[in-house]
Design a protein around this motif. Structure first.
Motif, PDB file in Angstrom:
ATOM      1  N   VAL A 398       0.815  -1.234  -0.032  1.00 24.54           N
ATOM      2  CA  VAL A 398       0.041   0.037  -0.066  1.00 24.54           C
ATOM      3  C   VAL A 398       0.822   1.207   0.121  1.00 24.54           C
ATOM      4  CG1 VAL A 398      -1.724   1.425   1.233  1.00 24.54           C
ATOM      5  CG2 VAL A 398      -1.906  -1.053   0.991  1.00 24.54           C
ATOM      6  N   PHE A 399       1.936   1.196   0.907  1.00 25.10           N
ATOM      7  CA  PHE A 399       2.800   2.390   0.920  1.00 25.10           C
ATOM      8  C   PHE A 399       3.363   2.569  -0.539  1.00 25.10           C
ATOM      9  CE2 PHE A 399       7.112   3.855   1.406  1.00 25.10           C
ATOM     10  CZ  PHE A 399       7.122   5.226   2.064  1.00 25.10           C
ATOM     11  N   SER A 400       3.910   1.656  -1.048  1.00 21.89           N
ATOM     12  CA  SER A 400       4.498   1.631  -2.416  1.00 21.89           C
ATOM     13  C   SER A 400       3.886   2.173  -3.653  1.00 21.89           C
ATOM     14  CB  SER A 400       5.126   0.331  -2.677  1.00 21.89           C
ATOM     15  OG  SER A 400       5.939  -0.213  -1.888  1.00 21.89           O
ATOM     16  N   ALA A 401       2.522   1.866  -3.287  1.00 24.67           N
ATOM     17  CA  ALA A 401       1.587   2.390  -4.422  1.00 24.67           C
ATOM     18  C   ALA A 401       1.507   3.824  -4.099  1.00 24.67           C
ATOM     19  CB  ALA A 401       0.296   1.600  -4.326  1.00 24.67           C
ATOM     20  N   LEU A 402       1.013   4.290  -3.133  1.00 25.40           N
ATOM     21  CA  LEU A 402       0.950   5.723  -2.505  1.00 25.40           C
ATOM     22  C   LEU A 402       2.091   6.613  -3.072  1.00 25.40           C
ATOM     23  CD1 LEU A 402      -0.873   5.127   0.821  1.00 25.40           C
ATOM     24  CD2 LEU A 402      -1.989   5.957  -1.218  1.00 25.40           C
ATOM     25  N   LEU A 403       3.467   5.920  -2.779  1.00 26.67           N
ATOM     26  CA  LEU A 403       4.653   6.785  -3.094  1.00 26.67           C
ATOM     27  C   LEU A 403       4.724   6.924  -4.498  1.00 26.67           C
ATOM     28  CD1 LEU A 403       7.002   7.811  -1.425  1.00 26.67           C
ATOM     29  CD2 LEU A 403       8.327   5.657  -1.765  1.00 26.67           C
ATOM     30  N   ALA A 404       4.278   5.998  -5.366  1.00 31.02           N
ATOM     31  CA  ALA A 404       4.552   6.102  -6.537  1.00 31.02           C
ATOM     32  C   ALA A 404       3.573   6.955  -7.293  1.00 31.02           C
ATOM     33  CB  ALA A 404       4.285   4.437  -7.335  1.00 31.02           C
ATOM     34  N   HIS A 405       2.372   7.398  -6.551  1.00 33.85           N
ATOM     35  CA  HIS A 405       1.328   8.122  -7.161  1.00 33.85           C
ATOM     36  C   HIS A 405       1.514   9.569  -7.278  1.00 33.85           C
ATOM     37  CE1 HIS A 405      -2.599   9.470  -8.537  1.00 33.85           C
ATOM     38  NE2 HIS A 405      -3.249   8.406  -8.500  1.00 33.85           N
ATOM     39  N   PRO A 406       1.494  10.059  -8.746  1.00 35.94           N
ATOM     40  CA  PRO A 406       1.839  11.441  -8.807  1.00 35.94           C
ATOM     41  C   PRO A 406       1.248  12.512  -7.885  1.00 35.94           C
ATOM     42  CG  PRO A 406       0.869  10.747 -10.759  1.00 35.94           C
ATOM     43  CD  PRO A 406       1.022   9.483  -9.943  1.00 35.94           C
ATOM     44  N   LEU A 407       0.215  12.175  -7.191  1.00 37.73           N
ATOM     45  CA  LEU A 407      -0.510  13.169  -6.378  1.00 37.73           C
ATOM     46  C   LEU A 407      -0.354  12.970  -5.143  1.00 37.73           C
ATOM     47  CD1 LEU A 407      -4.127  12.963  -7.884  1.00 37.73           C
ATOM     48  CD2 LEU A 407      -2.545  14.385  -8.568  1.00 37.73           C
ATOM     49  N   ILE A 408       0.668  11.885  -4.730  1.00 39.89           N
ATOM     50  CA  ILE A 408       1.174  11.842  -3.292  1.00 39.89           C
ATOM     51  C   ILE A 408       2.580  11.967  -3.284  1.00 39.89           C
ATOM     52  CG2 ILE A 408       1.194  10.391  -1.230  1.00 39.89           C
ATOM     53  CD1 ILE A 408      -1.645   9.079  -2.715  1.00 39.89           C
ATOM     54  N   GLY A 409       3.432  10.867  -3.666  1.00 40.77           N
ATOM     55  CA  GLY A 409       4.803  11.060  -4.077  1.00 40.77           C
ATOM     56  C   GLY A 409       5.837  11.494  -2.945  1.00 40.77           C
ATOM     57  N   GLN A 410       5.309  11.500  -1.485  1.00 45.11           N
ATOM     58  CA  GLN A 410       6.333  12.071  -0.660  1.00 45.11           C
ATOM     59  C   GLN A 410       6.151  11.042   0.472  1.00 45.11           C
ATOM     60  OE1 GLN A 410       6.151  16.246   0.341  1.00 45.11           O
ATOM     61  NE2 GLN A 410       4.859  16.735  -1.295  1.00 45.11           N
ATOM     62  N   ILE A 411       7.417  10.707   1.047  1.00 45.52           N
ATOM     63  CA  ILE A 411       7.421   9.726   2.385  1.00 45.52           C
ATOM     64  C   ILE A 411       6.267  10.118   3.465  1.00 45.52           C
ATOM     65  CG2 ILE A 411       8.844   8.646   3.922  1.00 45.52           C
ATOM     66  CD1 ILE A 411      11.383   9.433   2.142  1.00 45.52           C
ATOM     67  N   ASP A 412       6.376  11.181   3.756  1.00 45.05           N
ATOM     68  CA  ASP A 412       5.335  11.401   5.081  1.00 45.05           C
ATOM     69  C   ASP A 412       4.049  11.154   4.588  1.00 45.05           C
ATOM     70  OD1 ASP A 412       7.747  11.978   6.451  1.00 45.05           O
ATOM     71  OD2 ASP A 412       7.684  14.204   6.256  1.00 45.05           O
ATOM     72  N   TYR A 413       3.601  11.771   3.348  1.00 46.31           N
ATOM     73  CA  TYR A 413       2.399  11.774   2.853  1.00 46.31           C
ATOM     74  C   TYR A 413       1.972  10.091   2.792  1.00 46.31           C
ATOM     75  CZ  TYR A 413       1.755  16.723   1.759  1.00 46.31           C
ATOM     76  OH  TYR A 413       1.607  18.131   1.726  1.00 46.31           O
ATOM     77  N   ALA A 414       2.781   9.465   2.056  1.00 46.01           N
ATOM     78  CA  ALA A 414       2.482   8.328   1.797  1.00 46.01           C
ATOM     79  C   ALA A 414       2.389   7.342   3.052  1.00 46.01           C
ATOM     80  CB  ALA A 414       3.497   7.481   0.609  1.00 46.01           C
ATOM     81  N   ASP A 415       3.207   7.691   4.036  1.00 43.60           N
ATOM     82  CA  ASP A 415       3.342   6.930   5.420  1.00 43.60           C
ATOM     83  C   ASP A 415       1.926   7.112   6.146  1.00 43.60           C
ATOM     84  OD1 ASP A 415       5.105   5.190   6.880  1.00 43.60           O
ATOM     85  OD2 ASP A 415       5.094   6.865   8.411  1.00 43.60           O
ATOM     86  N   ARG A 416       1.462   8.242   6.070  1.00 43.24           N
ATOM     87  CA  ARG A 416       0.340   8.543   6.959  1.00 43.24           C
ATOM     88  C   ARG A 416      -0.741   7.870   6.224  1.00 43.24           C
ATOM     89  NH1 ARG A 416      -2.033  14.649   8.425  1.00 43.24           N
ATOM     90  NH2 ARG A 416      -3.928  13.843   9.548  1.00 43.24           N
ATOM     91  N   LEU A 417      -0.984   8.171   4.810  1.00 40.48           N
ATOM     92  CA  LEU A 417      -2.210   7.725   4.079  1.00 40.48           C
ATOM     93  C   LEU A 417      -2.262   6.309   3.818  1.00 40.48           C
ATOM     94  CD1 LEU A 417      -1.903  10.182   1.126  1.00 40.48           C
ATOM     95  CD2 LEU A 417      -3.665   9.958   2.610  1.00 40.48           C
ATOM     96  N   ALA A 418      -1.033   5.586   4.031  1.00 44.11           N
ATOM     97  CA  ALA A 418      -0.983   4.127   4.242  1.00 44.11           C
ATOM     98  C   ALA A 418      -1.699   3.536   5.746  1.00 44.11           C
ATOM     99  CB  ALA A 418       0.224   3.534   4.088  1.00 44.11           C
TER     100      ALA A 418
END
Length: 432
Positions: A398-418
């Motif tokens: 889940v984290f990898s998919a969020l990190l790869a998304h161009p609307l997210i793409g930042q570690i802190d965002y992907a971590d919290r969103l996961a």
């Protein structure tokens, strides 16, 4: 070209199964099947849904619509998926796992992290994919057992990821979205021509597309459209007119999430979610559907979304069941197979394709300019990772998919969103 009438060669009367038939949107489909019966002569239409009370209301209305329009086909409904699928020639998928309540979450918790909240795009879109893909694949396996020759037509969002899941598991499936037919009808109205004369060079991924040419009788009139009607088109897609002039194309509405992300987040934070609006409309629709004198789709249904889906669905289903004509071209979601050479063959793209009883084959396309190809490649990579997460589970995926998304793409965002995604969807995730 997107067909608009019943100009099809005859084929045997068929049985259509609609999974998610209890949707308040179903009367739009029923109306299309009734009006376009020469294109797709339906002998039986079965609505399948576990929501028995809604199904009863909508099934009864469907019968009245058929009767009002003189359609001889039989309409039935059932909560038993296997029984409903038996003998079907085509299975239409329009389900929403978790209902509008889950959609409301998809559209709200990402905003708390400063990211777009939307049911098919960004973190909300990933949440919907994780809930939906396992359910759709289970349905598809039952289709394989109960009606192995049936085609699956997928309307269920996110269409690109769901269709890729179906095709990667060997199912006979094509994905369908109403963005292209909506543009075709809009352009035809602006140009003052019949819709069937308008052919689109529609290219990209589901909910990530551009109209790169608009041909009337073979001549590209897109420059004329932009020059004469650019303001109206910009208002329609809710993006600035200078952007359309710069791009030289008409982007789908969904591109505003990418081109104006921060402005959209600010806007979405100031108003109720679209899910809340739709839920209110659905309550009104169900009250209308309960009227035994109602025998047509109500005007209110147009506010529910999904305009022209019925026409596109009838045309695609007819072609897949052998009722199309030679060279029948429709805009669908199907395997890339080298059409966009910078994408993997197993990517699912949304482009014009020749459709017949063997399936959908994308037509050759001109190279896609880097301004568009870069975003397509990026979102395709995200969709690959999203499907991996949906099939195999796990927070890391889940984290990898969020990190790869161009609307997210930042570690802190992907971590919290996961963490937020899993917390809000735990009941639908078998691995969580």
């Amino acid at each position: 070209m997107l067909p608009t009438s019943g100009e099809r060669s005859p084929h045997p009367r068929v049985k259509i199964a609609v999974v998610g038939g209890g949707s308040t949107y179903t009367p739009e489909l029923i109306d299309g099947f009734a009006r376009l019966r020469d294109a797709l002569p339906v002998a039986e239409l079965v609505l399948i849904d576990p929501a028995a009370e809604r199904l009863e209301l909508i099934g009864a209305l469907a019968r009245r619509i058929f009767a009002r329009q003189g359609h001889p086909g039989r309409i039935t409904w059932t909560a038993d998926l296997d029984a409903g699928l038996d003998g079907a020639d085509a299975v239409l998928l329009q389900l929403r796992v978790g209902g509008q309540a889950a959609r409301n979450q998809d559209e709200t918790w990402p905003l708390e992290c400063g990211c777009v909240g939307q049911e098919t795009t960004g973190a909300g879109g990933l949440a919907k994919a994780l809930r939906t893909v396992p359910v759709v694949l289970d349905i598809a396996e039952r289709v394989r057992r109960r009606c192995p020759d049936a085609w699956i037509v997928d309307f269920t969002n996110p269409v690109g990821i769901v269709t890729r899941a179906l095709l990667s598991h060997g199912h006979k499936a094509v994905g369908l979205c109403n963005v292209a037919i909506g543009f075709q009808r809009k352009f035809a109205k602006l140009l003052g021509v019949a819709p069937e004369r308008v052919e689109l060079e529609h290219i990209g991924l589901n909910h990530l597309t551009w109209e790169r040419a608009v041909r009337v009788d073979g001549t590209d009139v897109l420059p004329t459209l932009l020059a004469r009607h650019g303001d109206a088109l910009a208002d329609d897609v809710r993006m600035p007119r200078p952007l359309l002039d710069h791009l030289g194309v008409v982007p789908s509405y969904y591109l505003r999430y990418y081109y104006q992300h921060d402005a959209v987040v600010k806007e979405l934070r100031t108003k109720p979610s679209r899910a809340a609006e739709v839920a209110a409309i659905e309550r009104q629709l169900l009250d209308l559907y309960a009227d035994p004198d109602l025998a047509e789709k109500p005007e209110l249904l147009s506010r529910r979304g999904g305009a022209y889906y019925s026409e596109a669905a009838v045309a695609l289903t007819s072609s897949l069941l052998g009722g199309g004509t030679a060279g029948d071209v429709q805009i669908v979601n199907t395997l890339n197979h080298g059409t966009l050479p910078f994408l993997p063959d197993d990517a699912v793209i949304e482009v014009p394709a020749a459709v017949d009883s063997r399936g959908a084959s994308p037509l050759p396309l001109r190279p896609l300019a880097p301004l568009f190809a870069g975003l397509v490649a990026n979102v395709t990579a995200y969709e690959h990772l999203a499907l991996e997460a949906a099939l195999k589970g796990g927070r890391d995926r889940v984290f990898s998919a969020l990190l790869a998304h161009p609307l997210i793409g930042q570690i802190d965002y992907a971590d919290r969103l996961a963490d937020e995604l899993i917390a809000h969807n735990r009941e639908h995730l078998t691995w969580a």
